[in-house]
Every structure is written in C-alpha cells, then in structure tokens.
Write a protein that holds these residues in place. Sequence first.
Motif, PDB file in Angstrom:
ATOM      1  N   ARG A 163      10.884  59.916 -84.352  1.00 35.02           N
ATOM      2  CA  ARG A 163       9.451  60.108 -84.165  1.00 35.02           C
ATOM      3  C   ARG A 163       8.796  58.821 -83.658  1.00 35.02           C
ATOM      4  N   GLY A 164       9.169  57.699 -84.259  1.00 33.84           N
ATOM      5  CA  GLY A 164       8.631  56.422 -83.801  1.00 33.84           C
ATOM      6  C   GLY A 164       9.106  56.053 -82.408  1.00 33.84           C
ATOM      7  N   LEU A 165      10.360  56.366 -82.099  1.00 36.17           N
ATOM      8  CA  LEU A 165      10.908  56.065 -80.772  1.00 36.17           C
ATOM      9  C   LEU A 165      10.201  56.872 -79.691  1.00 36.17           C
ATOM     10  N   PHE A 166       9.963  58.157 -79.960  1.00 36.15           N
ATOM     11  CA  PHE A 166       9.313  59.006 -78.973  1.00 36.15           C
ATOM     12  C   PHE A 166       7.857  58.615 -78.730  1.00 36.15           C
ATOM     13  N   LEU A 167       7.247  57.937 -79.684  1.00 40.53           N
ATOM     14  CA  LEU A 167       5.853  57.517 -79.519  1.00 40.53           C
ATOM     15  C   LEU A 167       5.728  56.311 -78.590  1.00 40.53           C
ATOM     16  N   PHE A 168       6.822  55.662 -78.276  1.00 39.71           N
ATOM     17  CA  PHE A 168       6.772  54.441 -77.473  1.00 39.71           C
ATOM     18  C   PHE A 168       6.059  54.621 -76.130  1.00 39.71           C
ATOM     19  N   PRO A 169       6.354  55.657 -75.345  1.00 40.45           N
ATOM     20  CA  PRO A 169       5.654  55.794 -74.056  1.00 40.45           C
ATOM     21  C   PRO A 169       4.143  55.971 -74.198  1.00 40.45           C
ATOM     22  N   TRP A 170       3.725  56.534 -75.319  1.00 37.75           N
ATOM     23  CA  TRP A 170       2.311  56.826 -75.518  1.00 37.75           C
ATOM     24  C   TRP A 170       1.482  55.562 -75.731  1.00 37.75           C
ATOM     25  N   VAL A 215      -1.616  51.886 -66.727  1.00 41.47           N
ATOM     26  CA  VAL A 215      -1.299  51.113 -65.523  1.00 41.47           C
ATOM     27  C   VAL A 215       0.115  50.546 -65.608  1.00 41.47           C
ATOM     28  N   VAL A 216       0.506  50.087 -66.785  1.00 46.31           N
ATOM     29  CA  VAL A 216       1.867  49.553 -66.972  1.00 46.31           C
ATOM     30  C   VAL A 216       2.889  50.666 -66.760  1.00 46.31           C
ATOM     31  N   VAL A 217       2.620  51.844 -67.322  1.00 47.47           N
ATOM     32  CA  VAL A 217       3.507  52.997 -67.113  1.00 47.47           C
ATOM     33  C   VAL A 217       3.640  53.312 -65.629  1.00 47.47           C
ATOM     34  N   PRO A 248       4.438  62.429 -75.938  1.00 51.28           N
ATOM     35  CA  PRO A 248       4.456  62.037 -77.360  1.00 51.28           C
ATOM     36  C   PRO A 248       3.208  62.489 -78.114  1.00 51.28           C
ATOM     37  N   TRP A 249       2.048  62.416 -77.459  1.00 50.98           N
ATOM     38  CA  TRP A 249       0.812  62.857 -78.135  1.00 50.98           C
ATOM     39  C   TRP A 249       0.871  64.345 -78.462  1.00 50.98           C
ATOM     40  N   MET A 250       1.346  65.136 -77.510  1.00 56.10           N
ATOM     41  CA  MET A 250       1.448  66.574 -77.754  1.00 56.10           C
ATOM     42  C   MET A 250       2.489  66.856 -78.835  1.00 56.10           C
ATOM     43  N   MET A 251       3.567  66.074 -78.846  1.00 56.48           N
ATOM     44  CA  MET A 251       4.581  66.245 -79.878  1.00 56.48           C
ATOM     45  C   MET A 251       4.001  65.993 -81.267  1.00 56.48           C
ATOM     46  N   VAL A 252       3.221  64.933 -81.405  1.00 58.58           N
ATOM     47  CA  VAL A 252       2.634  64.597 -82.704  1.00 58.58           C
ATOM     48  C   VAL A 252       1.672  65.687 -83.165  1.00 58.58           C
ATOM     49  N   MET A 253       0.817  66.165 -82.270  1.00 54.93           N
ATOM     50  CA  MET A 253      -0.140  67.210 -82.619  1.00 54.93           C
ATOM     51  C   MET A 253       0.578  68.493 -83.047  1.00 54.93           C
ATOM     52  N   LEU A 254       1.590  68.889 -82.286  1.00 58.38           N
ATOM     53  CA  LEU A 254       2.299  70.126 -82.594  1.00 58.38           C
ATOM     54  C   LEU A 254       3.150  69.984 -83.852  1.00 58.38           C
ATOM     55  N   LEU A 255       3.706  68.796 -84.065  1.00 56.71           N
ATOM     56  CA  LEU A 255       4.469  68.558 -85.290  1.00 56.71           C
ATOM     57  C   LEU A 255       3.563  68.664 -86.511  1.00 56.71           C
TER      58      LEU A 255
END
Length: 301
Positions: free
Chosen positions: A114-121, A126-128, A180-187
């Motif tokens: 869960r913490g790893l998947f949040l990294f891109p968020w 601009v960096v992304v 990741p944001w959608m994953m957190v909300m749905l989780l």
Amino acid sequence: MAPPAKARERHGQKLSNGAFALLLTLPGMALFAAIVLYPLIASITTGFFKQDLRFPGRTWAGLQNYADVLNRDFWPVLQNTLVFTVGATAIPFVIGFALALALNSGLKGSGFLRGLFLFPWVIPGVVVSFLWMWIFNANYGVLNGALMKIGIIEESVSWLGEPTTAMLAVIITKTWASFPWMMVMLLAGLQTVPRELHEAAAVDGAGAVRRFFAVTWPGVRAVAAITILLEFIWNFQHFDTIYVLTGGGPAGATETFAVAVYQDAFKGYDLGHATALGGLWMLLLLVLVGVYLKTSEREPK
C-alpha cells in the motif's frame, strides 16, 4: 459569559441577530469577492471584447469571440479533452480497483505494498511529466529500448511526436500518477463491507464472481461513483502533464481546454478569444460539478 444578544443590549447596541451575523461574515465575503467573484466577472466580461495582451486598450466585439471559438477551436478541443478525461479516469479506476481488491483480500505484505503504490501519487506532477518524457524519448527512452529488446518494435517510435501515440502517452503518464489515489479511496470503501456478508454468500454456494456483484459492488458503489466523478472533473481541467509532455501537440492532437486557453492567452496574446473559450469550458465544468453535488447528496441504497 453573557450571550451576544445581552452583551449588545448592555452596551446600548440595537443590532438584530441577522445584522450581527452579517457583520461577522463581511470579512469572508469581502475576501471571496476580491479573489473569486471579481476575477470571474472580469473574465466573463473580457470575452465580449477584442483584447491583445501586447497592446493597451480593448474594443467591443459582442459575441464575435464566442462565434469564432465555436466555429474554429471548440469542437476539436472538446474532443481531445473528453478523450483524455475518459482515458485518464477509466484506466486508473480499473487498475486502482484491482489493486484495492487484492489488498483487501488479506494479501501478505499488503501494508508495505500500500505504501509502495502511493509513491507515484506524492511526486509533483511536473516531476512525473519529466520522468515519463525521458521514458518516452525517441532516442534514448527506456520504453523504446525495452520494446526493441523483446522484439515488439524494430525501430524507435516517437511516442510524443506522433498524433496517433501522443494522447496515449499522456494518458499513461496521468494514469501512473493518479491510480494510487483511486486505489486508496476504493480500498477504504471495500473495508466498510462486512466480511460476514461474504462468508454468508460463500456458505450459500456463491462463487467469487457472484459474491463480487452481489456483495462487494453494492457496498462500494457509492464510493466508486464519487471517486470517478472527482477524478473526471480534475482531469477535465488538467494542465501540467499535457503541457510539459507535448504542449498540446503534435498538430493539436493533445490540445485540451486547459492547454488551449493558456496558448491563446499567453502565446497568441488574444485574451478575448482565450476568455471566450474559457467561459464555455467553465459552463461544462459547472455541469460536471452539479452532477457531482447531486451524486454526493444521494443516500447510498
């Protein structure tokens, strides 16, 4: 401590409760008028004038700016915006939902994942965008190197330079940043579904697919609707990823409302045209916000 009304009477004040409440809200109303209402009215008004940022003054144009926008720019830009918005909403939703289901199933190491998947968020947009610009680079990009190594392509592809692939590249970049944001909300929604319901359905002989549609989806449907609508609204006005990766090109293939308004105002210097396009864009956003408010007020069944 004396109530406000008695305190005012003691000091000889004769303000009604409504007037007193108005005085309390005046600072907030003044701030709102200064930073929201005035710029909005000024922007709407500018759409009825011919105004060039390079020269002082402006001339009355009536509805000419809106007619020019509708006859020239609006429909292609609307199409690009919808393609980007739908793609950058649907794909991360599917990925986020699949990951949320996996994490909710008691997968080993789910806390770390869960913490790893949040990294891109948490990375700035601009960096992304610069990261994925390097990945998609036609000369030294990682994507071309990997695809050529496994034999899928024979020569380098200019992912950001071809109209047929540029929009896909932009959607992929936005997907990586937003799933990741959608994953957190749905989780969070999945964790509100009682496990007893799943166990009861399993006892009744329901398989995994039947349990999903009979138990899981009804329990998370309201959260999914809000999540999709919010992401749709945000993508409908998204700017940084598209502008950094393609600038709206090539040949306008990725030019959305946000990019088109910026280009018209600060590169074409046509403030009246940009404001007219922005006004039509705002009307569409108001419709989306209205749908969101109606959906969020609705009680889950």
